[in-house]
Design a protein around this motif. Structure first.
Motif, PDB file in Angstrom:
ATOM      1  N   LEU A   1       2.539   6.068  -7.451  1.00 36.29           N
ATOM      2  CA  LEU A   1       1.540   6.918  -8.099  1.00 36.29           C
ATOM      3  C   LEU A   1       1.810   8.395  -7.818  1.00 36.29           C
ATOM      4  CD1 LEU A   1      -1.677   4.779  -7.470  1.00 36.29           C
ATOM      5  CD2 LEU A   1      -0.219   4.856  -9.522  1.00 36.29           C
ATOM      6  N   SER A   2       2.226   8.717  -6.606  1.00 31.48           N
ATOM      7  CA  SER A   2       2.559  10.106  -6.273  1.00 31.48           C
ATOM      8  C   SER A   2       3.718  10.611  -7.122  1.00 31.48           C
ATOM      9  CB  SER A   2       2.925  10.239  -4.795  1.00 31.48           C
ATOM     10  OG  SER A   2       1.801  10.027  -3.986  1.00 31.48           O
ATOM     11  N   LYS A   3       4.711   9.759  -7.334  1.00 30.42           N
ATOM     12  CA  LYS A   3       5.874  10.148  -8.139  1.00 30.42           C
ATOM     13  C   LYS A   3       5.465  10.378  -9.592  1.00 30.42           C
ATOM     14  CE  LYS A   3       9.478  10.550  -6.751  1.00 30.42           C
ATOM     15  NZ  LYS A   3      10.228  11.785  -6.326  1.00 30.42           N
ATOM     16  N   VAL A   4       4.580   9.542 -10.127  1.00 32.63           N
ATOM     17  CA  VAL A   4       4.096   9.732 -11.498  1.00 32.63           C
ATOM     18  C   VAL A   4       3.351  11.066 -11.599  1.00 32.63           C
ATOM     19  CG1 VAL A   4       2.454   8.873 -13.227  1.00 32.63           C
ATOM     20  CG2 VAL A   4       4.039   7.291 -12.106  1.00 32.63           C
TER      21      VAL A   4
ATOM     22  N   ARG B   1       0.841  -1.204   0.000  1.00 34.47           N
ATOM     23  CA  ARG B   1       0.000   0.000   0.000  1.00 34.47           C
ATOM     24  C   ARG B   1       0.875   1.253   0.000  1.00 34.47           C
ATOM     25  NH1 ARG B   1      -3.872   0.521  -2.229  1.00 34.47           N
ATOM     26  NH2 ARG B   1      -4.552  -1.481  -1.510  1.00 34.47           N
ATOM     27  N   ARG B   2       1.920   1.255   0.835  1.00 36.26           N
ATOM     28  CA  ARG B   2       2.824   2.408   0.941  1.00 36.26           C
ATOM     29  C   ARG B   2       3.565   2.642  -0.386  1.00 36.26           C
ATOM     30  NH1 ARG B   2       5.808   0.408   4.568  1.00 36.26           N
ATOM     31  NH2 ARG B   2       7.381  -0.361   3.127  1.00 36.26           N
ATOM     32  N   THR B   3       4.089   1.574  -0.974  1.00 37.51           N
ATOM     33  CA  THR B   3       4.883   1.722  -2.191  1.00 37.51           C
ATOM     34  C   THR B   3       4.011   2.051  -3.401  1.00 37.51           C
ATOM     35  OG1 THR B   3       6.513   0.204  -1.268  1.00 37.51           O
ATOM     36  CG2 THR B   3       6.637   0.623  -3.637  1.00 37.51           C
TER      37      THR B   3
ATOM     38  N   PRO C   1      -3.297   7.312 -26.727  1.00 36.72           N
ATOM     39  CA  PRO C   1      -2.998   5.915 -26.398  1.00 36.72           C
ATOM     40  C   PRO C   1      -1.992   5.856 -25.243  1.00 36.72           C
ATOM     41  CG  PRO C   1      -2.584   6.377 -28.736  1.00 36.72           C
ATOM     42  CD  PRO C   1      -2.888   7.676 -28.069  1.00 36.72           C
ATOM     43  N   SER C   2      -2.319   5.109 -24.221  1.00 40.45           N
ATOM     44  CA  SER C   2      -1.441   4.996 -23.049  1.00 40.45           C
ATOM     45  C   SER C   2      -0.396   3.915 -23.292  1.00 40.45           C
ATOM     46  CB  SER C   2      -2.258   4.644 -21.808  1.00 40.45           C
ATOM     47  OG  SER C   2      -3.204   5.642 -21.537  1.00 40.45           O
ATOM     48  N   GLU C   3       0.860   4.277 -23.057  1.00 40.61           N
ATOM     49  CA  GLU C   3       1.947   3.318 -23.194  1.00 40.61           C
ATOM     50  C   GLU C   3       2.154   2.528 -21.908  1.00 40.61           C
ATOM     51  OE1 GLU C   3       5.339   5.296 -25.454  1.00 40.61           O
ATOM     52  OE2 GLU C   3       3.956   6.944 -25.023  1.00 40.61           O
ATOM     53  N   LEU C   4       1.633   3.055 -20.823  1.00 38.82           N
ATOM     54  CA  LEU C   4       1.772   2.426 -19.518  1.00 38.82           C
ATOM     55  C   LEU C   4       0.483   2.669 -18.749  1.00 38.82           C
ATOM     56  CD1 LEU C   4       3.650   1.044 -17.457  1.00 38.82           C
ATOM     57  CD2 LEU C   4       4.504   3.306 -16.870  1.00 38.82           C
ATOM     58  N   ILE C   5      -0.073   1.615 -18.170  1.00 41.52           N
ATOM     59  CA  ILE C   5      -1.297   1.742 -17.377  1.00 41.52           C
ATOM     60  C   ILE C   5      -0.986   1.265 -15.972  1.00 41.52           C
ATOM     61  CG2 ILE C   5      -3.688   1.008 -17.101  1.00 41.52           C
ATOM     62  CD1 ILE C   5      -3.774   0.657 -20.168  1.00 41.52           C
ATOM     63  N   LEU C   6      -1.230   2.154 -15.005  1.00 42.28           N
ATOM     64  CA  LEU C   6      -0.978   1.847 -13.600  1.00 42.28           C
ATOM     65  C   LEU C   6      -2.300   1.678 -12.870  1.00 42.28           C
ATOM     66  CD1 LEU C   6       1.924   4.358 -12.893  1.00 42.28           C
ATOM     67  CD2 LEU C   6       2.087   1.913 -13.380  1.00 42.28           C
ATOM     68  N   PRO C   7      -2.312   0.880 -11.811  1.00 40.42           N
ATOM     69  CA  PRO C   7      -3.557   0.636 -11.081  1.00 40.42           C
ATOM     70  C   PRO C   7      -4.026   1.870 -10.320  1.00 40.42           C
ATOM     71  CG  PRO C   7      -1.715  -0.404  -9.961  1.00 40.42           C
ATOM     72  CD  PRO C   7      -1.185   0.145 -11.256  1.00 40.42           C
ATOM     73  N   ALA C   8      -5.295   1.865  -9.982  1.00 40.87           N
ATOM     74  CA  ALA C   8      -5.876   2.927  -9.165  1.00 40.87           C
ATOM     75  C   ALA C   8      -5.270   2.871  -7.761  1.00 40.87           C
ATOM     76  CB  ALA C   8      -7.394   2.755  -9.093  1.00 40.87           C
ATOM     77  N   PRO C   9      -5.263   3.989  -7.047  1.00 41.25           N
ATOM     78  CA  PRO C   9      -4.668   4.009  -5.705  1.00 41.25           C
ATOM     79  C   PRO C   9      -5.311   3.003  -4.741  1.00 41.25           C
ATOM     80  CG  PRO C   9      -5.203   6.234  -6.431  1.00 41.25           C
ATOM     81  CD  PRO C   9      -5.741   5.297  -7.459  1.00 41.25           C
TER      82      PRO C   9
END
Length: 92
Positions: A48-51, A41-43, A65-73
């Motif tokens: 996400l904060s860094k992005v 959870r912390r990492t 078009p997204s080249e990278l998809i990250l999960p929701a918080p």
């Protein structure tokens, strides 16, 4: 590169930031493998904060078009585990 954070939107991120993000991605991968919920959870929050910090938000009406998809918080450890590739969430 265009990065999408699920449930939030897209940001434009310079490729030069990938090495920094990969460090957090490696930590996240290790925490997922260990089943370390609090560390995960912390990492995830730090990644996400860094992005958000390094990226430039795209307008809401922009659909690149997204080249990278990250999960929701709020994604769970199990949900993120399902999104992983061999190298984690971030290639490289």
């Amino acid at each position: 590169m265009i990065v999408r954070i699920m449930g939030e939107g897209q940001v434009r991120l310079a490729d030069g930031h990938l090495a920094e993000l990969n460090k957090l991605d490696d930590e996240l991968l290790a925490e997922i493998e260990k089943g370390d919920g609090p560390g995960f959870r912390r990492t995830l929050g730090a990644l996400l904060s860094k992005v958000r910090e390094l990226g430039v938000p795209l307008p809401d009406n922009s659909l690149e078009p997204s080249e990278l998809i990250l999960p929701a918080p709020e994604a769970t450890l199990e949900e993120v585990r399902d999104l992983l590739t061999d190298g984690g969430l971030i290639p490289g």
